[in-house]
Design a protein around this motif. Structure first.
Motif, PDB file in Angstrom:
ATOM      1  N   ARG A   1     -10.833   2.217  -3.620  1.00  0.00           N
ATOM      2  CA  ARG A   1     -11.485   2.968  -4.715  1.00  0.00           C
ATOM      3  C   ARG A   1     -10.436   3.593  -5.636  1.00  0.00           C
ATOM      4  NH1 ARG A   1     -16.549   4.806  -4.459  1.00  0.00           N
ATOM      5  NH2 ARG A   1     -16.484   4.866  -2.189  1.00  0.00           N
ATOM      6  N   ASP A   2      -9.405   4.210  -5.045  1.00  0.00           N
ATOM      7  CA  ASP A   2      -8.329   4.798  -5.848  1.00  0.00           C
ATOM      8  C   ASP A   2      -7.684   3.745  -6.740  1.00  0.00           C
ATOM      9  OD1 ASP A   2      -8.649   7.261  -4.522  1.00  0.00           O
ATOM     10  OD2 ASP A   2      -6.956   6.892  -3.156  1.00  0.00           O
ATOM     11  N   PHE A   3      -7.458   2.572  -6.172  1.00  0.00           N
ATOM     12  CA  PHE A   3      -6.817   1.484  -6.913  1.00  0.00           C
ATOM     13  C   PHE A   3      -7.702   1.044  -8.074  1.00  0.00           C
ATOM     14  CE2 PHE A   3      -5.085  -3.060  -6.813  1.00  0.00           C
ATOM     15  CZ  PHE A   3      -3.931  -2.722  -7.485  1.00  0.00           C
ATOM     16  N   ALA A   4      -8.989   0.907  -7.809  1.00  0.00           N
ATOM     17  CA  ALA A   4      -9.937   0.484  -8.848  1.00  0.00           C
ATOM     18  C   ALA A   4     -10.027   1.502  -9.979  1.00  0.00           C
ATOM     19  CB  ALA A   4     -11.311   0.262  -8.238  1.00  0.00           C
TER      20      ALA A   4
ATOM     21  N   GLY B   1       0.815  -1.204   0.000  1.00  0.00           N
ATOM     22  CA  GLY B   1       0.000   0.000   0.000  1.00  0.00           C
ATOM     23  C   GLY B   1       0.848   1.254   0.000  1.00  0.00           C
ATOM     24  N   GLU B   2       1.932   1.239   0.787  1.00  0.00           N
ATOM     25  CA  GLU B   2       2.845   2.388   0.818  1.00  0.00           C
ATOM     26  C   GLU B   2       3.479   2.608  -0.555  1.00  0.00           C
ATOM     27  OE1 GLU B   2       5.651   1.414   3.877  1.00  0.00           O
ATOM     28  OE2 GLU B   2       4.154   1.571   5.474  1.00  0.00           O
ATOM     29  N   LEU B   3       3.883   1.525  -1.187  1.00  0.00           N
ATOM     30  CA  LEU B   3       4.506   1.633  -2.509  1.00  0.00           C
ATOM     31  C   LEU B   3       3.517   2.126  -3.560  1.00  0.00           C
ATOM     32  CD1 LEU B   3       6.689  -1.595  -2.407  1.00  0.00           C
ATOM     33  CD2 LEU B   3       7.494   0.772  -2.262  1.00  0.00           C
ATOM     34  N   LEU B   4       2.272   1.654  -3.498  1.00  0.00           N
ATOM     35  CA  LEU B   4       1.247   2.139  -4.424  1.00  0.00           C
ATOM     36  C   LEU B   4       0.985   3.626  -4.227  1.00  0.00           C
ATOM     37  CD1 LEU B   4      -1.218  -0.869  -4.357  1.00  0.00           C
ATOM     38  CD2 LEU B   4      -0.046   0.022  -6.381  1.00  0.00           C
ATOM     39  N   GLN B   5       1.017   4.056  -2.962  1.00  0.00           N
ATOM     40  CA  GLN B   5       0.810   5.481  -2.706  1.00  0.00           C
ATOM     41  C   GLN B   5       1.980   6.298  -3.243  1.00  0.00           C
ATOM     42  OE1 GLN B   5      -0.235   6.589   1.285  1.00  0.00           O
ATOM     43  NE2 GLN B   5      -0.296   8.752   0.785  1.00  0.00           N
TER      44      GLN B   5
END
Length: 73
Positions: free
Chosen positions: A51-54, A38-42
């Protein structure tokens, strides 16, 4: 409309939450996505929630390509 077994795609702590709560949850709510993921995606894409990911355009592009491949078979 297709159904989804939430227990199969969510961390146990999120499986009994409402859909709005799940969509607003950190991506770590998804089974197999760690807090570090999650940190890396951010860091990479500004992703904070499921929702952001989708809604990430790269995810949508990949889904569209996979759908095209499925219709070609």
């Amino acid at each position: 409309m297709a159904s989804i077994d939430l227990a199969k795609v969510l961390d146990k702590a999120w499986a009994d939450k409402s859909l709005p709560e799940i969509l607003d949850a950190p991506v770590g709510a998804l089974k197999g996505v760690s807090d570090r993921d999650g940190e890396l995606l951010q860091e990479a894409f500004g992703i904070k929630t499921v929702r952001d990911f989708a809604e990430l355009k790269y995810v949508r592009w990949a889904q569209a390509l996979a759908a095209l491949d499925a219709t070609a078979k």
